[in-house]
Design a protein around this motif. Structure first.
Motif, short mmCIF file in Angstrom:
data_model
loop_
_atom_site.label_atom_id
_atom_site.label_comp_id
_atom_site.label_asym_id
_atom_site.label_seq_id
_atom_site.Cartn_x
_atom_site.Cartn_y
_atom_site.Cartn_z
N MET A 159 0.82 -1.21 0.00
CA MET A 159 0.00 0.00 0.00
C MET A 159 0.85 1.26 0.00
SD MET A 159 -3.33 -0.96 2.37
CE MET A 159 -2.39 -1.44 3.83
N LEU A 160 1.99 1.24 0.70
CA LEU A 160 2.86 2.41 0.72
C LEU A 160 3.45 2.70 -0.66
CD1 LEU A 160 4.76 1.95 4.11
CD2 LEU A 160 3.12 3.74 3.54
N ARG A 161 3.54 1.69 -1.50
CA ARG A 161 4.03 1.89 -2.87
C ARG A 161 2.89 2.08 -3.87
NH1 ARG A 161 9.51 0.40 -4.01
NH2 ARG A 161 10.63 -0.13 -2.10
N GLY A 162 1.67 2.19 -3.37
CA GLY A 162 0.56 2.51 -4.25
C GLY A 162 -0.09 1.34 -4.94
N TRP A 163 0.16 0.12 -4.45
CA TRP A 163 -0.44 -1.06 -5.07
C TRP A 163 -1.94 -1.15 -4.78
CZ3 TRP A 163 1.70 -5.72 -7.37
CH2 TRP A 163 3.05 -5.62 -7.68
N ARG A 164 -2.66 -1.66 -5.75
CA ARG A 164 -4.07 -1.99 -5.55
C ARG A 164 -4.13 -3.47 -5.18
NH1 ARG A 164 -8.43 -1.91 -10.46
NH2 ARG A 164 -10.01 -3.25 -9.51
N ILE A 165 -4.53 -3.77 -3.95
CA ILE A 165 -4.65 -5.15 -3.48
C ILE A 165 -6.11 -5.54 -3.58
CG2 ILE A 165 -4.18 -6.77 -1.61
CD1 ILE A 165 -2.27 -4.68 -0.41
N GLU A 166 -6.42 -6.47 -4.45
CA GLU A 166 -7.81 -6.88 -4.66
C GLU A 166 -8.35 -7.66 -3.47
OE1 GLU A 166 -9.73 -6.02 -7.19
OE2 GLU A 166 -8.12 -4.88 -8.13
N ALA A 167 -7.49 -8.47 -2.86
CA ALA A 167 -7.92 -9.28 -1.71
C ALA A 167 -6.70 -9.88 -1.05
CB ALA A 167 -8.88 -10.38 -2.13
N VAL A 168 -6.83 -10.17 0.23
CA VAL A 168 -5.86 -10.98 0.96
C VAL A 168 -6.48 -12.36 1.11
CG1 VAL A 168 -4.71 -11.33 3.17
CG2 VAL A 168 -4.83 -9.04 2.17
N LEU A 169 -5.76 -13.39 0.71
CA LEU A 169 -6.27 -14.75 0.72
C LEU A 169 -5.48 -15.59 1.72
CD1 LEU A 169 -6.51 -15.22 -3.17
CD2 LEU A 169 -8.25 -14.34 -1.61
N LEU A 170 -6.12 -15.96 2.81
CA LEU A 170 -5.46 -16.84 3.78
C LEU A 170 -5.63 -18.29 3.33
CD1 LEU A 170 -6.35 -15.32 7.28
CD2 LEU A 170 -4.55 -14.70 5.66
N ASN A 171 -4.51 -19.00 3.33
CA ASN A 171 -4.48 -20.35 2.79
C ASN A 171 -4.11 -21.35 3.88
OD1 ASN A 171 -4.35 -22.52 1.01
ND2 ASN A 171 -2.25 -22.06 0.38
N PRO A 172 -5.06 -21.80 4.70
CA PRO A 172 -4.74 -22.71 5.81
C PRO A 172 -4.18 -24.04 5.34
CG PRO A 172 -7.13 -22.50 5.55
CD PRO A 172 -6.51 -21.46 4.67
N GLY A 173 -4.44 -24.42 4.09
CA GLY A 173 -3.89 -25.67 3.60
C GLY A 173 -2.38 -25.67 3.50
N ALA A 174 -1.76 -24.48 3.43
CA ALA A 174 -0.31 -24.42 3.28
C ALA A 174 0.44 -24.69 4.58
CB ALA A 174 0.10 -23.05 2.73
N ASP A 175 -0.18 -24.39 5.72
CA ASP A 175 0.51 -24.61 6.99
C ASP A 175 -0.24 -25.56 7.92
OD1 ASP A 175 -1.57 -22.88 7.57
OD2 ASP A 175 -0.36 -21.43 8.67
N GLY A 176 -1.31 -26.20 7.41
CA GLY A 176 -2.04 -27.16 8.22
C GLY A 176 -2.87 -26.53 9.32
#
Length: 201
Positions: A159-176
């Motif tokens: 965000m500080l560099r001006g990016w547009r973040i469409e969504a944050v996706l939490l992926n519980p399958g990656a860490d169990g």
């Protein structure tokens, strides 16, 4: 999450290595491919020496209606800078940027490498390089312990560099992580971040 609403071109970025960027890229690409052609591009990948290597991310994302492309493959499972140095190479970042921006028939999906600030050149990390392309992103993160800090740091850097973040996706399958724990973390993140925070199935 309804991946059909995501814009093209789109970056799939991660808070670090092993958070599931390729898994998410595959899901988005296959959803998009149901309504038209998709071009998946991976500008940098380490730990492989050829596009048909079993560990090549392009192999995992390819499928009907999806064209998978690589720009730079490096053998050592290290940062692109370190892997390139072992091979006596210097990454051509200008050419890689031009390659990412080439027009294509259909939607374009790009996948980052490692975390946001993984080094590409002695004075350039991925985030500094990719910011110049002005392409929006989704940010993939783990579901469990530690993800709050990593996600907030990564989102703030974007965000500080001006990016547009469409969504944050939490992926519980990656860490169990359990889905319940990931849901709690998602709820906490929603109190800090202005974009949707979604727990992936």
């Amino acid at each position: 999450m309804d991946f059909t609403t995501l814009p093209s071109p789109l970056w799939v970025l991660g808070t670090g290595t092993g958070v599931g960027k390729t898994h998410v890229s595959s899901r988005i690409a296959r959803t998009w491919a149901q309504s038209g052609p998709v071009v998946y591009r991976k500008p940098f990948q380490t730990g492989v020496d050829r596009a048909d290597h079993p560990e090549a991310d392009a192999s995992a994302v390819s499928g009907p209606g999806i064209t998978a492309e690589n720009h730079t493959l490096l053998r050592a499972p290290l940062s692109p800078l370190a892997a390139a140095q072992l091979e006596g190479k210097t990454l051509d970042l200008a050419d890689a940027a031009h390659w990412c921006q080439r027009p294509a028939e259909g939607r374009i999906l790009l996948e980052g490498v490692g975390g946001l600030m993984v080094p590409l050149a002695p004075s350039t990390h991925f985030l500094a390089w990719a910011t110049e392309l002005k392409i929006p992103c989704v940010l993939v993160a783990l579901g469990g312990l530690g993800t709050l800090n990593h996600t907030l740091l990564s989102a703030e850097a974007l965000m500080l560099r001006g990016w547009r973040i469409e969504a944050v996706l939490l992926n519980p399958g990656a860490d169990g992580c359990s889905r319940e724990a990931a849901a709690v973390n998602a709820s906490v993140l929603r109190g800090f971040l202005p974009m949707p925070v979604v727990v992936l199935d």
